[in-house]
Design an enzyme around this catalytic site. Sequence first.
Site, PDB file in Angstrom:
ATOM      1  N   LEU A 124      47.309  41.159  45.836  1.00 17.96           N
ATOM      2  CA  LEU A 124      47.088  42.606  45.867  1.00 17.96           C
ATOM      3  C   LEU A 124      46.190  42.846  47.072  1.00 17.96           C
ATOM      4  CD1 LEU A 124      46.370  43.546  42.127  1.00 17.96           C
ATOM      5  CD2 LEU A 124      48.490  43.867  43.403  1.00 17.96           C
ATOM      6  N   ASP A 125      46.381  43.967  47.756  1.00 19.91           N
ATOM      7  CA  ASP A 125      45.570  44.263  48.937  1.00 19.91           C
ATOM      8  C   ASP A 125      44.100  44.443  48.556  1.00 19.91           C
ATOM      9  OD1 ASP A 125      47.825  44.235  50.512  1.00 19.91           O
ATOM     10  OD2 ASP A 125      48.169  46.393  50.299  1.00 19.91           O
ATOM     11  N   TYR A 126      43.258  44.368  49.573  1.00 18.45           N
ATOM     12  CA  TYR A 126      41.804  44.548  49.435  1.00 18.45           C
ATOM     13  C   TYR A 126      41.466  45.813  48.626  1.00 18.45           C
ATOM     14  CZ  TYR A 126      36.994  45.023  51.207  1.00 18.45           C
ATOM     15  OH  TYR A 126      35.639  45.141  51.315  1.00 18.45           O
TER      16      TYR A 126
END
Length: 242
Positions: free
Chosen positions: A102-104
């Site tokens: 999952l992105d930051y």
Amino acid sequence: MERLQKVIANAGVTSRRKAEELILDGKVKVNGKVVTELGVKVDDSDAIVVNGKPLPKVDKKVYYLLNKPSGYICSLSDEKGRKVVTDLIEDKSIRVYPVGRLDYDTTGLLILTNDGDFANMLSHPSNNVEKLYRVTIDGLLTADEIYALKDGIDIDGVKVVPTRVKIKKRNLNKKTEIVEFGIVEGRNHIVKRVFDSINHPVLKLKRESYAFLNVNDLQIGQYRDLNPKEIKKLKELKKDTK
Ligand code: URA
């Protein structure tokens, strides 16, 4: 007997691809000898040293379900010194890693484990697990755009055909919209790329579910063990998608 790169990856030290690079770079010793071939097989009795450090023995498999907060990256370490998802796991004696990314700034459901086979199985492109996202976008979708989304958006020559597109909330003043968006594929930044491509940048992204799992019982930043039934059901997904 298992392939050396697989054993290194399963110990949670690094990915299988990076393990292969370490072997080719002469950074791995087995029973005191540097090994630079990828075909070598090892077992529990072999002493493996990676980058000068003995490989931790892994016997206990753990499986966590985390409600990821924004501001954490899905990696084992970060050159920029940002927080990593494993910082949230209290027991540091077992090295776990995230299944997929999952992105930051993305929140929501993330599985972490030290079971390499399980992680590979779930992340394999042939594994059609539905992931459901709650996507806050800039702008309001027109009927034509909704139609185009449902029909599938081409990203790098591969169509992303969603399993679900549903408008959950419209904010007519702010001109933003919350869309429930389901997909089976797992390319990096895929949801953002889909909405970017129709000029509705993603403002906020949460993964709400993964197959039959959700994080409704977890506060942001909290995690729990997956129970044996859930683990079994996840393992069975492979059979269902063949
Ligand atoms: N798609 C994205 O764009 N980002 C995520 O974090 C997950 C899916």
